[in-house]
Write a protein that holds these residues in place. Structure first.
Motif, PDB file in Angstrom:
ATOM      1  N   GLU A 106       0.897 -11.669  -3.006  1.00 35.07           N
ATOM      2  CA  GLU A 106       0.979 -10.961  -1.738  1.00 35.07           C
ATOM      3  C   GLU A 106      -0.018 -10.054  -1.230  1.00 35.07           C
ATOM      4  O   GLU A 106      -0.086  -9.794   0.116  1.00 35.07           O
ATOM      5  CB  GLU A 106       2.512 -10.563  -1.686  1.00 35.07           C
ATOM      6  CG  GLU A 106       3.499 -11.603  -1.337  1.00 35.07           C
ATOM      7  CD  GLU A 106       4.044 -12.081  -2.971  1.00 35.07           C
ATOM      8  OE1 GLU A 106       4.906 -12.890  -3.086  1.00 35.07           O
ATOM      9  OE2 GLU A 106       3.346 -11.832  -3.870  1.00 35.07           O
ATOM     10  N   VAL A 107      -0.318  -9.243  -2.184  1.00 35.08           N
ATOM     11  CA  VAL A 107      -1.223  -8.209  -2.109  1.00 35.08           C
ATOM     12  C   VAL A 107      -2.870  -8.413  -2.735  1.00 35.08           C
ATOM     13  O   VAL A 107      -3.661  -7.618  -2.783  1.00 35.08           O
ATOM     14  CB  VAL A 107      -0.778  -6.865  -2.435  1.00 35.08           C
ATOM     15  CG1 VAL A 107       0.162  -6.299  -1.640  1.00 35.08           C
ATOM     16  CG2 VAL A 107      -0.499  -6.686  -3.692  1.00 35.08           C
ATOM     17  N   TYR A 155      -5.346  -0.044   0.604  1.00 36.39           N
ATOM     18  CA  TYR A 155      -4.767  -0.847  -0.247  1.00 36.39           C
ATOM     19  C   TYR A 155      -3.728  -0.104  -1.085  1.00 36.39           C
ATOM     20  O   TYR A 155      -2.777  -0.796  -1.436  1.00 36.39           O
ATOM     21  CB  TYR A 155      -5.879  -1.298  -1.204  1.00 36.39           C
ATOM     22  CG  TYR A 155      -5.430  -2.430  -2.401  1.00 36.39           C
ATOM     23  CD1 TYR A 155      -5.199  -3.668  -1.897  1.00 36.39           C
ATOM     24  CD2 TYR A 155      -5.047  -2.186  -3.727  1.00 36.39           C
ATOM     25  CE1 TYR A 155      -4.689  -4.719  -2.606  1.00 36.39           C
ATOM     26  CE2 TYR A 155      -4.743  -3.199  -4.443  1.00 36.39           C
ATOM     27  CZ  TYR A 155      -4.430  -4.409  -3.835  1.00 36.39           C
ATOM     28  OH  TYR A 155      -4.080  -5.362  -4.612  1.00 36.39           O
ATOM     29  N   LYS A 158      -0.658  -0.424   0.699  1.00 39.14           N
ATOM     30  CA  LYS A 158       0.145  -1.630   0.498  1.00 39.14           C
ATOM     31  C   LYS A 158       1.013  -1.850  -0.865  1.00 39.14           C
ATOM     32  O   LYS A 158       2.228  -2.142  -0.687  1.00 39.14           O
ATOM     33  CB  LYS A 158      -0.944  -2.822   0.452  1.00 39.14           C
ATOM     34  CG  LYS A 158      -1.629  -3.058   1.697  1.00 39.14           C
ATOM     35  CD  LYS A 158      -2.681  -4.354   1.446  1.00 39.14           C
ATOM     36  CE  LYS A 158      -3.369  -4.736   2.944  1.00 39.14           C
ATOM     37  NZ  LYS A 158      -4.123  -5.670   2.579  1.00 39.14           N
ATOM     38  N   LEU A 159       0.456  -1.254  -1.817  1.00 33.10           N
ATOM     39  CA  LEU A 159       0.995  -1.271  -3.258  1.00 33.10           C
ATOM     40  C   LEU A 159       2.231  -0.193  -3.311  1.00 33.10           C
ATOM     41  O   LEU A 159       3.565  -0.541  -3.636  1.00 33.10           O
ATOM     42  CB  LEU A 159       0.480  -0.863  -4.431  1.00 33.10           C
ATOM     43  CG  LEU A 159      -0.900  -1.658  -4.511  1.00 33.10           C
ATOM     44  CD1 LEU A 159      -1.830  -1.146  -5.708  1.00 33.10           C
ATOM     45  CD2 LEU A 159      -0.457  -2.971  -4.911  1.00 33.10           C
ATOM     46  N   LEU A 162       5.247  -2.157  -1.112  1.00 29.80           N
ATOM     47  CA  LEU A 162       5.913  -3.006  -2.138  1.00 29.80           C
ATOM     48  C   LEU A 162       6.781  -2.315  -2.705  1.00 29.80           C
ATOM     49  O   LEU A 162       7.993  -2.544  -2.850  1.00 29.80           O
ATOM     50  CB  LEU A 162       4.825  -3.657  -2.902  1.00 29.80           C
ATOM     51  CG  LEU A 162       3.871  -5.010  -2.536  1.00 29.80           C
ATOM     52  CD1 LEU A 162       3.258  -5.433  -3.465  1.00 29.80           C
ATOM     53  CD2 LEU A 162       4.798  -5.838  -1.686  1.00 29.80           C
TER      54      LEU A 162
END
Length: 216
Positions: A106-107, A155, A158-159, A162
């Motif tokens: 997904e990432v 980035y 994004k993590l 999640l």
């Protein structure tokens, strides 16, 4: 009456205060002086025996921790696909060998095999270690390569999203040695969120493991 001998490999258990580590002198690979390595033989429930190793050098401060399987290389490799849906899934224990690659489609996260030492962690721990690695030199990077630093910050967001929002994502572990594991909270029943696939190794993968495939 003689006391019952406890098994050499014992389950990881917070109530077991008797677990003892073996302490040995060993060379530091950073400064080449003498340090100490602690070895602990233990067993992961519903998995297998492992050796926990922790090294520390009092001279230069170098530290290193890793695990090794006490079992032989398995006949087949293993691919584990975990659907992470909540905080309980983030807290699942994960055992990775040196030969484990990790990905989160997904990432577009890819952690190659043999790029990290084997360890015991959690799904959240994998994300945290990745975030730490990416942000380690960010302050210097912002000065010398601001565009690259901005991409890394994006980035990392994004993590972090999640982890904090706990939206559905997939963690994929692929281990050619067959010695990786994701905790199953439903054991001994099947895990509805986890798919495990055992696969035949290619000749090149056997060579990586130091094995020889003989064709009769």
């Amino acid at each position: 009456m003689a006391e019952d001998k406890k098994p050499l490999f014992r389950n990881i258990d917070g109530d077991d205060t008797d677990l003892e580590a073996t302490d040995i002198e060993s060379a530091c690979m950073n400064c080449f002086r003498s340090g100490r390595t602690r070895l602990l033989l233990t067993k992961i429930p519903f998995f297998k025996e492992i050796v926990l190793m922790s090294f520390k050098c009092e001279h230069c401060g170098y530290e290193n921790s890793e695990i090794q399987s006490a079992s032989e290389i398995q006949k087949k490799g293993v691919r584990i696909e975990l659907n992470v849906k909540n905080a309980e899934d983030l807290n699942r224990r994960v055992v990775r060998s040196d030969y484990t690659s990790v990905s989160i489609p997904e990432v577009e996260l890819e952690i190659p095999s043999q790029s990290q030492k084997g360890d015991i962690t959690t799904v959240e721990g994998i994300l945290d270690r990745t975030i730490r690695g990416l942000t380690q030199d960010q302050e210097n990077r912002k000065q010398s390569h601001p565009e690259a630093a901005a991409e890394i910050d994006a980035y990392v967001e994004k993590l972090t999203y999640l982890k904090e929002k706990q939206i559905n994502f997939t963690v994929v572990l692929e281990d050619i040695s067959g010695n990786s594991f994701v905790e199953n909270p439903f054991a001994p029943s099947a895990d509805p969120s986890c798919r495990i696939i055992h696969f035949e190794r290619q000749k090149e993968q056997d060579q990586i493991l130091g094995k020889c495939r003989f064709i009769s």
